[in-house]
Design a protein around this motif. Structure first.
Motif, PDB file in Angstrom:
ATOM      1  N   UNK A  23     -12.134  32.734   6.419  1.00 32.09           N
ATOM      2  CA  UNK A  23     -11.669  31.507   5.884  1.00 32.09           C
ATOM      3  C   UNK A  23     -12.611  30.759   4.862  1.00 32.09           C
ATOM      4  N   UNK A  24     -13.865  31.027   5.232  1.00 29.30           N
ATOM      5  CA  UNK A  24     -14.966  30.379   4.434  1.00 29.30           C
ATOM      6  C   UNK A  24     -15.209  31.220   3.130  1.00 29.30           C
ATOM      7  N   UNK A  25     -15.024  32.376   3.339  1.00 28.81           N
ATOM      8  CA  UNK A  25     -15.001  33.174   2.023  1.00 28.81           C
ATOM      9  C   UNK A  25     -14.170  33.045   1.007  1.00 28.81           C
ATOM     10  N   UNK A  45     -12.421  18.824  12.719  1.00 23.97           N
ATOM     11  CA  UNK A  45     -12.722  19.336  14.343  1.00 23.97           C
ATOM     12  C   UNK A  45     -13.173  18.499  15.217  1.00 23.97           C
ATOM     13  N   UNK A  46     -14.238  17.688  14.577  1.00 22.53           N
ATOM     14  CA  UNK A  46     -14.725  16.327  15.539  1.00 22.53           C
ATOM     15  C   UNK A  46     -13.618  15.422  16.101  1.00 22.53           C
ATOM     16  N   UNK A  47     -12.689  15.113  15.128  1.00 16.59           N
ATOM     17  CA  UNK A  47     -11.540  14.367  15.491  1.00 16.59           C
ATOM     18  C   UNK A  47     -10.853  15.080  16.436  1.00 16.59           C
ATOM     19  N   UNK A 222      -7.727  22.772   6.307  1.00 19.14           N
ATOM     20  CA  UNK A 222      -7.131  21.954   7.508  1.00 19.14           C
ATOM     21  C   UNK A 222      -7.483  23.001   8.631  1.00 19.14           C
ATOM     22  N   UNK A 223      -6.996  24.315   8.323  1.00 21.77           N
ATOM     23  CA  UNK A 223      -6.868  25.367   9.251  1.00 21.77           C
ATOM     24  C   UNK A 223      -8.370  25.564   9.822  1.00 21.77           C
ATOM     25  N   UNK A 224      -9.269  25.672   8.887  1.00 19.67           N
ATOM     26  CA  UNK A 224     -10.681  25.827   9.581  1.00 19.67           C
ATOM     27  C   UNK A 224     -11.305  24.427  10.385  1.00 19.67           C
ATOM     28  N   UNK A 225     -10.680  23.274  10.112  1.00 21.74           N
ATOM     29  CA  UNK A 225     -11.109  22.096  10.985  1.00 21.74           C
ATOM     30  C   UNK A 225     -10.479  22.161  12.033  1.00 21.74           C
ATOM     31  N   UNK A 229     -13.043  24.989  14.156  1.00 17.65           N
ATOM     32  CA  UNK A 229     -14.043  23.826  14.691  1.00 17.65           C
ATOM     33  C   UNK A 229     -13.211  23.099  15.844  1.00 17.65           C
ATOM     34  N   UNK A 230     -11.975  22.873  15.967  1.00 19.30           N
ATOM     35  CA  UNK A 230     -11.600  22.158  16.997  1.00 19.30           C
ATOM     36  C   UNK A 230     -11.161  23.002  18.233  1.00 19.30           C
ATOM     37  N   UNK A 231      -9.954  24.003  17.957  1.00 20.51           N
ATOM     38  CA  UNK A 231      -9.635  24.829  18.874  1.00 20.51           C
ATOM     39  C   UNK A 231     -10.794  25.880  19.457  1.00 20.51           C
TER      40      UNK A 231
END
Length: 307
Positions: A23-25, A45-47, A222-225, A229-231
């Motif tokens: 995703x980052x790439x 992710x933190x939220x 949003x997917x990355x977050x 990071x979240x799930x």
């Protein structure tokens, strides 16, 4: 079924984390700044993790003082602001599979850093793992090859190594607070701090925060977050609770195996033989560290019971 819940969480965490570099790439190719990608995704992710952290604080009657809150800020700077920004920058220059494997070697780097910083005794066998990891990274970087996929791949590898060192430093410095507050609270507050401080730094230096985000890049951001990071960290913390802190780290030994497969399936990129060989060596090195840590933890538990 409950018996296998922890291992299901380990696999799900590994799967979520394995999509991070891919995703980052893609986001880097959309001309988004590495700090921009990192700050927004970690903030989301933190939220996502915040309600679970608040629940743990309430359930365990935890009280955070000013010193603790500022220390979480320090942890956030190490991992989020610096470490993961380096990881994201590495994706600009190097293959996602290479970046993922090197970053996952942070578990090996943690061992000598823990000896230096925390004065923990290092098992002499750990040197075997450290040596193998160095050999693996050298083979992956393939410095004498004239056919590197990107002329700046070596720079990407240096960024990935820097990211792995930062994550290892986070693991060492966070040890005391993980014991005191748990992994969920420590991760959530440090992630939030790291993202906010990164926003502040970007504002001061003029790095765009929202500018450049399009309808194409927004869903992936949003997917990355949410997912990575979240799930990802939700499943990882769940794995720790259902198994143990050491067993849950198997997540990061599975990830280097999953990422090359996903890179081929999603991006159509064939992994070079040197990367495959280097990856196998680093995975073996990580497994050695895993069993060393497990044996050390068992020994400490036995000593504690006898006293």
């Amino acid at each position: 079924m409950k018996k296998y819940t922890g291992f299901i969480f380990i696999f799900l965490a590994a799967l979520c984390f394995s999509t991070q570099e891919i995703s980052g790439s893609y986001l880097s190719n959309m001309n988004l700044n590495s700090m921009q990608i990192n700050s927004i995704s970690y903030f989301i992710g933190a939220l996502i993790l915040l309600p679970f952290a608040i629940k743990d604080i309430s359930k365990l009657h935890l009280k955070l003082n000013k010193k603790d809150i500022f220390y979480f800020g320090f942890l956030g700077i190490i991992q989020v602001s610096i470490g993961m920004s380096l990881a994201q920058q590495a994706l600009v220059y190097a293959n996602p599979a290479i970046v993922a494997v090197i970053i996952c070697s942070n578990a090996i780097i943690t061992v000598p850093l823990a000896q230096i910083i925390l004065k923990e005794k290092m098992n002499p066998k750990a040197w075997i793992s450290i040596t193998l990891a160095i050999i693996g990274i050298i083979i992956i970087s393939n410095p004498f090859s004239q056919t590197n996929s990107h002329p700046n791949q070596i720079l990407g590898i240096f960024c990935a190594v820097g990211a792995a060192i930062c994550i290892a430093l986070f693991n060492v410095f966070a040890t005391k607070y993980v014991h005191k507050y748990g992994k969920s609270v420590t991760n959530t507050i440090s992630f939030l701090w790291g993202a906010i401080l990164l926003f502040v730094f970007m504002g001061i230096t003029g790095v765009p925060i929202i500018h450049g985000i399009t309808l194409t890049s927004l869903p992936l951001l949003i997917y990355v977050g949410i997912v990575v990071k979240g799930l990802g960290f939700f499943f990882f913390v769940g794995a720790m609770k259902e198994t143990s802190a050491i067993t849950a780290t198997a997540t990061f030994y599975i990830k280097p195996i999953i990422v090359p497969i996903l890179v081929f399936l999603i991006m159509g990129t064939i992994i070079s033989p040197s990367t495959i060989i280097g990856t196998i060596i680093i995975v073996i090195a990580s497994i050695i560290i895993f069993f060393i840590k497990k044996a050390t933890a068992k020994q400490k538990l036995t000593v504690a019971k006898n006293h």
